[in-house]
Design a protein around this motif. Structure first.
Motif, PDB file in Angstrom:
ATOM      1  N   GLU A 130       5.732  10.136  -6.494  1.00 29.80           N
ATOM      2  CA  GLU A 130       6.934  10.863  -6.074  1.00 29.80           C
ATOM      3  C   GLU A 130       8.186  10.423  -6.820  1.00 29.80           C
ATOM      4  OE1 GLU A 130       7.445  11.267  -1.822  1.00 29.80           O
ATOM      5  OE2 GLU A 130       5.365  10.643  -1.476  1.00 29.80           O
ATOM      6  N   MET A 131       8.057   9.547  -7.781  1.00 34.06           N
ATOM      7  CA  MET A 131       9.232   9.033  -8.483  1.00 34.06           C
ATOM      8  C   MET A 131       9.818  10.092  -9.408  1.00 34.06           C
ATOM      9  SD  MET A 131       8.189   5.092  -9.231  1.00 34.06           S
ATOM     10  CE  MET A 131       6.990   5.527 -10.494  1.00 34.06           C
ATOM     11  N   PRO A 132      11.141  10.039  -9.655  1.00 28.92           N
ATOM     12  CA  PRO A 132      12.096   9.066  -9.132  1.00 28.92           C
ATOM     13  C   PRO A 132      12.336   9.269  -7.633  1.00 28.92           C
ATOM     14  CG  PRO A 132      13.240  10.786 -10.325  1.00 28.92           C
ATOM     15  CD  PRO A 132      11.786  11.028 -10.543  1.00 28.92           C
ATOM     16  N   LEU A 133      12.624   8.178  -6.963  1.00 30.15           N
ATOM     17  CA  LEU A 133      12.604   8.171  -5.511  1.00 30.15           C
ATOM     18  C   LEU A 133      13.839   7.471  -4.964  1.00 30.15           C
ATOM     19  CD1 LEU A 133      10.799   8.548  -2.889  1.00 30.15           C
ATOM     20  CD2 LEU A 133      10.022   6.210  -3.318  1.00 30.15           C
ATOM     21  N   GLU A 134      14.365   8.012  -3.872  1.00 33.69           N
ATOM     22  CA  GLU A 134      15.413   7.346  -3.107  1.00 33.69           C
ATOM     23  C   GLU A 134      14.890   7.124  -1.692  1.00 33.69           C
ATOM     24  OE1 GLU A 134      20.197   7.609  -2.036  1.00 33.69           O
ATOM     25  OE2 GLU A 134      19.142   9.351  -2.845  1.00 33.69           O
ATOM     26  N   GLY A 135      15.032   5.906  -1.184  1.00 33.41           N
ATOM     27  CA  GLY A 135      14.541   5.598   0.148  1.00 33.41           C
ATOM     28  C   GLY A 135      15.436   4.602   0.851  1.00 33.41           C
ATOM     29  N   HIS A 136      15.197   4.455   2.148  1.00 33.88           N
ATOM     30  CA  HIS A 136      15.976   3.556   2.996  1.00 33.88           C
ATOM     31  C   HIS A 136      15.012   2.590   3.667  1.00 33.88           C
ATOM     32  CE1 HIS A 136      19.633   6.113   2.668  1.00 33.88           C
ATOM     33  NE2 HIS A 136      18.724   7.060   2.492  1.00 33.88           N
ATOM     34  N   LEU A 137      15.241   1.299   3.483  1.00 35.55           N
ATOM     35  CA  LEU A 137      14.334   0.264   3.974  1.00 35.55           C
ATOM     36  C   LEU A 137      15.058  -0.601   5.005  1.00 35.55           C
ATOM     37  CD1 LEU A 137      11.732  -1.377   3.922  1.00 35.55           C
ATOM     38  CD2 LEU A 137      12.463  -2.386   1.762  1.00 35.55           C
ATOM     39  N   PHE A 138      14.554  -0.563   6.248  1.00 37.03           N
ATOM     40  CA  PHE A 138      15.184  -1.265   7.368  1.00 37.03           C
ATOM     41  C   PHE A 138      14.307  -2.448   7.787  1.00 37.03           C
ATOM     42  CE2 PHE A 138      16.407   3.148   7.425  1.00 37.03           C
ATOM     43  CZ  PHE A 138      17.755   3.146   7.734  1.00 37.03           C
ATOM     44  N   PHE A 139      14.905  -3.616   7.883  1.00 40.40           N
ATOM     45  CA  PHE A 139      14.175  -4.804   8.319  1.00 40.40           C
ATOM     46  C   PHE A 139      14.543  -5.147   9.753  1.00 40.40           C
ATOM     47  CE2 PHE A 139      13.838  -5.288   3.732  1.00 40.40           C
ATOM     48  CZ  PHE A 139      12.528  -5.735   3.587  1.00 40.40           C
ATOM     49  N   THR A 140      13.515  -5.425  10.576  1.00 41.93           N
ATOM     50  CA  THR A 140      13.775  -5.915  11.921  1.00 41.93           C
ATOM     51  C   THR A 140      14.252  -7.356  11.877  1.00 41.93           C
ATOM     52  OG1 THR A 140      11.453  -6.562  12.175  1.00 41.93           O
ATOM     53  CG2 THR A 140      12.090  -4.376  12.990  1.00 41.93           C
ATOM     54  N   HIS A 141      13.630  -8.157  11.011  1.00 46.21           N
ATOM     55  CA  HIS A 141      13.965  -9.559  10.804  1.00 46.21           C
ATOM     56  C   HIS A 141      13.172 -10.022   9.589  1.00 46.21           C
ATOM     57  CE1 HIS A 141      10.201  -9.689  12.926  1.00 46.21           C
ATOM     58  NE2 HIS A 141      10.154 -11.000  13.015  1.00 46.21           N
ATOM     59  N   THR A 142      13.268 -11.290   9.245  1.00 44.87           N
ATOM     60  CA  THR A 142      12.654 -11.718   7.979  1.00 44.87           C
ATOM     61  C   THR A 142      11.630 -12.827   8.161  1.00 44.87           C
ATOM     62  OG1 THR A 142      14.583 -13.131   7.550  1.00 44.87           O
ATOM     63  CG2 THR A 142      14.555 -10.952   6.516  1.00 44.87           C
ATOM     64  N   HIS A 143      10.941 -12.848   9.293  1.00 41.99           N
ATOM     65  CA  HIS A 143       9.757 -13.711   9.361  1.00 41.99           C
ATOM     66  C   HIS A 143       8.744 -13.198   8.341  1.00 41.99           C
ATOM     67  CE1 HIS A 143      10.754 -15.227  13.696  1.00 41.99           C
ATOM     68  NE2 HIS A 143      11.441 -15.859  12.752  1.00 41.99           N
ATOM     69  N   TRP A 144       7.925 -14.107   7.827  1.00 49.64           N
ATOM     70  CA  TRP A 144       7.119 -13.803   6.644  1.00 49.64           C
ATOM     71  C   TRP A 144       6.252 -12.558   6.784  1.00 49.64           C
ATOM     72  CZ3 TRP A 144       5.199 -19.341   4.959  1.00 49.64           C
ATOM     73  CH2 TRP A 144       6.235 -19.968   4.269  1.00 49.64           C
ATOM     74  N   ASP A 145       5.682 -12.348   7.976  1.00 45.96           N
ATOM     75  CA  ASP A 145       4.781 -11.197   8.109  1.00 45.96           C
ATOM     76  C   ASP A 145       5.511  -9.869   7.980  1.00 45.96           C
ATOM     77  OD1 ASP A 145       5.919 -12.066  10.554  1.00 45.96           O
ATOM     78  OD2 ASP A 145       4.460 -10.956  11.734  1.00 45.96           O
ATOM     79  N   HIS A 146       6.851  -9.896   7.954  1.00 54.51           N
ATOM     80  CA  HIS A 146       7.629  -8.664   7.842  1.00 54.51           C
ATOM     81  C   HIS A 146       8.283  -8.493   6.472  1.00 54.51           C
ATOM     82  CE1 HIS A 146       7.460  -7.534  12.192  1.00 54.51           C
ATOM     83  NE2 HIS A 146       7.079  -8.806  12.233  1.00 54.51           N
ATOM     84  N   ILE A 147       8.107  -9.468   5.586  1.00 53.07           N
ATOM     85  CA  ILE A 147       8.749  -9.367   4.269  1.00 53.07           C
ATOM     86  C   ILE A 147       7.803  -9.659   3.104  1.00 53.07           C
ATOM     87  CG2 ILE A 147      11.028  -9.933   5.201  1.00 53.07           C
ATOM     88  CD1 ILE A 147      10.701 -12.761   4.014  1.00 53.07           C
ATOM     89  N   GLN A 148       6.598 -10.122   3.371  1.00 54.38           N
ATOM     90  CA  GLN A 148       5.735 -10.583   2.276  1.00 54.38           C
ATOM     91  C   GLN A 148       5.240  -9.470   1.370  1.00 54.38           C
ATOM     92  OE1 GLN A 148       2.980 -13.095   4.584  1.00 54.38           O
ATOM     93  NE2 GLN A 148       3.587 -14.782   3.248  1.00 54.38           N
ATOM     94  N   GLY A 149       5.345  -8.220   1.810  1.00 52.22           N
ATOM     95  CA  GLY A 149       4.960  -7.121   0.939  1.00 52.22           C
ATOM     96  C   GLY A 149       6.051  -6.714  -0.035  1.00 52.22           C
ATOM     97  N   PHE A 150       7.289  -7.147   0.221  1.00 49.97           N
ATOM     98  CA  PHE A 150       8.413  -6.703  -0.597  1.00 49.97           C
ATOM     99  C   PHE A 150       8.265  -7.084  -2.071  1.00 49.97           C
ATOM    100  CE2 PHE A 150      12.769  -7.144  -2.272  1.00 49.97           C
ATOM    101  CZ  PHE A 150      13.196  -5.838  -2.121  1.00 49.97           C
ATOM    102  N   PRO A 151       7.845  -8.316  -2.411  1.00 52.93           N
ATOM    103  CA  PRO A 151       7.689  -8.652  -3.832  1.00 52.93           C
ATOM    104  C   PRO A 151       6.593  -7.850  -4.535  1.00 52.93           C
ATOM    105  CG  PRO A 151       7.838 -10.635  -2.496  1.00 52.93           C
ATOM    106  CD  PRO A 151       7.627  -9.497  -1.554  1.00 52.93           C
ATOM    107  N   PHE A 152       5.754  -7.153  -3.782  1.00 51.66           N
ATOM    108  CA  PHE A 152       4.657  -6.374  -4.359  1.00 51.66           C
ATOM    109  C   PHE A 152       4.880  -4.871  -4.191  1.00 51.66           C
ATOM    110  CE2 PHE A 152       3.140 -10.529  -3.095  1.00 51.66           C
ATOM    111  CZ  PHE A 152       2.465 -10.962  -4.225  1.00 51.66           C
ATOM    112  N   PHE A 153       6.117  -4.486  -3.884  1.00 53.15           N
ATOM    113  CA  PHE A 153       6.488  -3.074  -3.691  1.00 53.15           C
ATOM    114  C   PHE A 153       6.845  -2.495  -5.059  1.00 53.15           C
ATOM    115  CE2 PHE A 153       9.891   0.002  -2.083  1.00 53.15           C
ATOM    116  CZ  PHE A 153       8.974   0.965  -1.683  1.00 53.15           C
ATOM    117  N   VAL A 184       0.830  -1.200   0.000  1.00 52.37           N
ATOM    118  CA  VAL A 184       0.000   0.000   0.000  1.00 52.37           C
ATOM    119  C   VAL A 184       0.866   1.252   0.000  1.00 52.37           C
ATOM    120  CG1 VAL A 184      -1.990   1.110   1.089  1.00 52.37           C
ATOM    121  CG2 VAL A 184      -1.636  -1.356   1.370  1.00 52.37           C
ATOM    122  N   LEU A 185       1.925   1.250   0.804  1.00 52.80           N
ATOM    123  CA  LEU A 185       2.862   2.374   0.799  1.00 52.80           C
ATOM    124  C   LEU A 185       3.432   2.572  -0.599  1.00 52.80           C
ATOM    125  CD1 LEU A 185       4.784   4.524   1.908  1.00 52.80           C
ATOM    126  CD2 LEU A 185       6.239   2.669   2.769  1.00 52.80           C
TER     127      LEU A 185
END
Length: 301
Positions: free
Chosen positions: A63-86, A55-56
């Motif tokens: 706002e593109m072109p865009l530069e951003g910083h993406l920080f992961f706490t860990h990689t259990h599925w509920d924290h990474i499953q949106g990445f392939p749809f970003f 959604v983000l």
């Protein structure tokens, strides 16, 4: 300085834990899994890539072109499953700096995100993403500097380990502490140091004390905490605003309403995380910290 460069804003795009749970009973608080956006001094900081990241991503297309910083706490599925749809990550001309601590077995954040998108788990490999992805392996405990922004890290108590983050900028600070389980006999010193005197602390309070200590379905050792323990930490660390986060998928809107009421009775500066919630730390007040004036915090949904 422009108004954008003057901002320290926290926006919640996903507040649910474990698994996305859209439906009629989760409309008010939201069903997407963790994703937090911070706009700090003109920089775009993103914490975790749960389903809220999709959604983000849609909101960032303007706002593109865009530069951003993406920080992961860990990689259990509920924290990474949106990445392939970003979607912005697939667009050439965008740049994303991606940060994460190596797993206990030494696997990097890049390797883990690649593995998630390998066949047969996903039809499109990460290498198809057209943006410039720059991976950064961090050590828990180190500080990260982005111009005049300082990002502190701390070890959280979670199976497979997780990283807590604190963003500091011009006297304002926001702490993101999920997934973490409180200690039974004392406060977690790592988190206490990270959250000390923070303006905002977003804390994993998946369960109630009753659920956590249940004699029939105990949650001890599952890696998550309770709203009652969140308040203990907020009080001990002198946090100005507590955001109760990572809601259990079994907790519907009415249940969360009841927790919100009980939490505010004990700690008036406690709020329940909702998708779309915005917490704005006003930088003009932050500039007056040396004179003893605390930053002003505004919350909207």
């Amino acid at each position: 300085m422009s108004s954008i460069e003057n901002q320290f804003t926290v926006r919640l795009w996903g507040v649910r834990g474990s698994i996305a749970c859209p439906g009629a009973e989760t409309v008010r608080y939201g069903g997407n899994t963790p994703c937090i956006e911070m706009r700090v001094g003109g920089q775009v900081l993103i914490f975790d890539g749960g389903t809220g990241l999709r959604v983000l991503g849609q909101s960032l297309l303007s706002e593109m072109p865009l530069e951003g910083h993406l920080f992961f706490t860990h990689t259990h599925w509920d924290h990474i499953q949106g990445f392939p749809f970003f979607v912005p990550a697939f667009v050439k001309g965008n740049c994303f700096h991606i940060y994460g601590a190596p797993s206990p077995n030494g696997m990097t954040i890049e390797q883990r995100l690649i593995n998630q998108m390998l066949d047969p788990n996903f039809p499109v490999p990460l290498q198809i993403m057209g943006s410039d992805l720059r991976f950064n392996d961090i050590q828990i405990g180190q500080q990260i500097y982005l111009g005049d922004i300082t990002i502190e890290t701390a070890l959280l108590n979670h199976p497979g380990q997780a990283t807590g983050y604190r963003v500091n900028w011009r006297g304002c600070s926001a702490v993101y502490a999920t997934d973490t389980e409180h200690l039974l006999d004392q406060l977690d010193e790592n988190l206490l140091r990270l959250a000390q005197d923070a303006d905002v602390m977003i804390y994993d309070a998946t369960y109630t004390d009753e659920e956590y200590h249940s004699t029939t379905a105990s949650k001890i050792g599952w890696g998550h905490s309770t709203w009652q323990e969140a308040i203990k930490m907020a009080e001990a660390a002198r946090v100005k605003q507590l955001v109760i986060f990572h809601h259990d998928p079994l907790h519907n809107d009415d249940f969360l309403d009841r927790i919100a009421f009980q939490a505010r009775e004990r700690f008036p500066q406690a709020v329940m995380a909702r998708e779309g919630m915005v917490l704005q730390l006003i930088e003009e007040s932050a500039l007056e910290v040396d004179s003893g004036v605390a930053p002003e915090l505004k919350i909207s949904v």
